[in-house]
Design a protein around this motif. Structure first.
Motif, PDB file in Angstrom:
ATOM      1  N   ARG A   1     -56.963   9.725  40.484  1.00 26.70           N
ATOM      2  CA  ARG A   1     -55.832   9.415  40.138  1.00 26.70           C
ATOM      3  C   ARG A   1     -54.171  10.314  40.181  1.00 26.70           C
TER       4      ARG A   1
ATOM      5  N   ARG B   1     -51.321  11.397  38.296  1.00 28.31           N
ATOM      6  CA  ARG B   1     -50.936  10.935  37.074  1.00 28.31           C
ATOM      7  C   ARG B   1     -50.058  12.781  37.164  1.00 28.31           C
TER       8      ARG B   1
ATOM      9  N   GLY C   1     -51.275  14.021  33.564  1.00 30.94           N
ATOM     10  CA  GLY C   1     -53.411  14.493  34.230  1.00 30.94           C
ATOM     11  C   GLY C   1     -54.048  15.951  34.280  1.00 30.94           C
TER      12      GLY C   1
END
Length: 142
Positions: free
Chosen positions: A25, A27, A30
């Motif tokens: 994903r 992010r 992240g």
């Protein structure tokens, strides 16, 4: 000229070069390719997974989860290389302090100064307890 079909590698031209683990994903907080590179570089400098993860604002657990993902083979290899280099560096540092000692300066009551010298035995013992301490005479290489 770069090949557009070739995956981007990080730390190109070094033994720590790797292809970043694809993000599941998008992010900002992240494991971006930049965060992965910084983690590997911190791991090389510190020789500790937990300290390196903390240095890049991530948890040790999430680092291991990233390492276990599909497509993380290059990252895992760079991790192992960086960890070996970092542990070797820390071992060499501890042995330098054992041989050359450290100087401690303390200001005592009344303004007196106390200067002592000697090895930092806590650091030396920690390095010797490390299970992957380099073999005698190898200077941090395996």
């Amino acid at each position: 000229m770069t090949d557009p079909t070739r995956p981007t590698t990080i730390l190109e031209g070094t033994i720590l070069a790797f292809t970043p683990v694809p993000q599941q994903r998008r992010r900002a907080d992240g494991w971006t390719p930049l965060t992965q590179e910084r983690f590997i570089r911190a791991l090389e400098a510190m020789g500790s997974t937990g300290a390196a993860a903390k240095a890049v604002g991530m948890s040790r657990r999430s680092a291991y989860k990233l390492r276990d993902r599909d497509g993380a083979d290059g990252f895992a290899h760079a991790w192992d290389q960086a960890l070996d280099l970092g542990r070797g560096r820390m071992f060499d540092y501890a042995m330098d302090r054992a041989l050359n000692g450290i100087t401690t300066v303390r200001i005592l009551r009344g303004g007196a100064v106390d200067v002592t010298g000697g090895p930092d035995m806590a650091l030396v013992h920690a390095a010797l307890r490390e299970p992957d301490a380099p073999a005698k005479g190898t200077k941090g290489t395996k």
